[in-house]
Design an enzyme around this catalytic site. Sequence first.
Site, PDB file in Angstrom:
ATOM      1  N   HIS A  94       0.831  -1.202   0.000  1.00 41.33           N
ATOM      2  CA  HIS A  94       0.000   0.000   0.000  1.00 41.33           C
ATOM      3  C   HIS A  94       0.869   1.258   0.000  1.00 41.33           C
ATOM      4  O   HIS A  94       2.003   1.241   0.468  1.00 41.33           O
ATOM      5  CB  HIS A  94      -0.894   0.023   1.248  1.00 41.33           C
ATOM      6  CG  HIS A  94      -1.881  -1.086   1.291  1.00 41.33           C
ATOM      7  ND1 HIS A  94      -3.043  -1.086   0.559  1.00 41.33           N
ATOM      8  CD2 HIS A  94      -1.864  -2.258   1.980  1.00 41.33           C
ATOM      9  CE1 HIS A  94      -3.710  -2.200   0.802  1.00 41.33           C
ATOM     10  NE2 HIS A  94      -3.021  -2.924   1.649  1.00 41.33           N
ATOM     11  N   ALA A 127       9.458 -23.971   6.035  1.00 43.78           N
ATOM     12  CA  ALA A 127       8.165 -23.583   6.591  1.00 43.78           C
ATOM     13  C   ALA A 127       8.118 -22.102   6.940  1.00 43.78           C
ATOM     14  O   ALA A 127       9.121 -21.503   7.325  1.00 43.78           O
ATOM     15  CB  ALA A 127       7.878 -24.408   7.847  1.00 43.78           C
ATOM     16  N   ALA A 145      13.617 -21.921   6.808  1.00 43.26           N
ATOM     17  CA  ALA A 145      12.334 -21.727   7.486  1.00 43.26           C
ATOM     18  C   ALA A 145      12.312 -20.382   8.204  1.00 43.26           C
ATOM     19  O   ALA A 145      13.296 -19.957   8.811  1.00 43.26           O
ATOM     20  CB  ALA A 145      12.100 -22.859   8.481  1.00 43.26           C
ATOM     21  N   LYS A 168      25.117 -19.117   2.321  1.00 44.72           N
ATOM     22  CA  LYS A 168      26.164 -19.842   1.585  1.00 44.72           C
ATOM     23  C   LYS A 168      25.554 -20.325   0.277  1.00 44.72           C
ATOM     24  O   LYS A 168      24.407 -20.015  -0.023  1.00 44.72           O
ATOM     25  CB  LYS A 168      26.724 -21.004   2.407  1.00 44.72           C
ATOM     26  CG  LYS A 168      25.703 -22.074   2.778  1.00 44.72           C
ATOM     27  CD  LYS A 168      26.395 -23.166   3.597  1.00 44.72           C
ATOM     28  CE  LYS A 168      25.439 -24.302   3.902  1.00 44.72           C
ATOM     29  NZ  LYS A 168      26.093 -25.413   4.590  1.00 44.72           N
TER      30      LYS A 168
END
Length: 200
Positions: A94, A127, A145, A168
């Site tokens: 926005h 995740a 994750a 890496k």
Amino acid sequence: MLKGIIRKGIKLSVAPSFIWDKMWNPLYKRSMKWCGKNVYLRPTQSNLKGLWNMSVGNNTSIPKGSTFFCTEAELKIGNNVIFGPNPTIITGDHRIDMIGKFITDSHDKLPENDVPVVIEDDVWTGANITILKGVTIGRGSVIAAGAVVTKSCPPYSIIGGVPAKVLKYRFTIDEVLKHEILLYSEKDRLSEAMLIESRK
């Protein structure tokens, strides 16, 4: 005996959502800008907006709990991409620079408010990752994750953190070249070689 019954009960409890997704899958895939073959998708268990601006390559897996918001900018996901649980990708934001207007009233976006996200082939995300507008994830990369990715990363990089940075690389340059020869055509390898040179 009792454990076996409990396991079967748990499996049966999730069956309706799988069946429901199976029914809706064709409609969602047809609504996309482009959708490849063997795409795993859990549309009713995810939050997918702007499908007409979303392209997904072959053999890509989009799990339940995915939040993909395609604004006026495109989301391109390549071939052989695997997402861990609960990924979030947003191709826009926005305006926050309008004096005398609430953010909720700022509907006149600038070109820089919506910028495409590109996830190239052979990427694995862990995740709960977040990828924001304007980011390109290079081919063969891995995102750790929980990472919040605000900048593009080169091919075969491993990135993580908030904000994410290159930690890496998966392979040495010689290993990348061998990997590319085994998996990709000569044309694809040449374009990738130029990108690899940029990381030296």
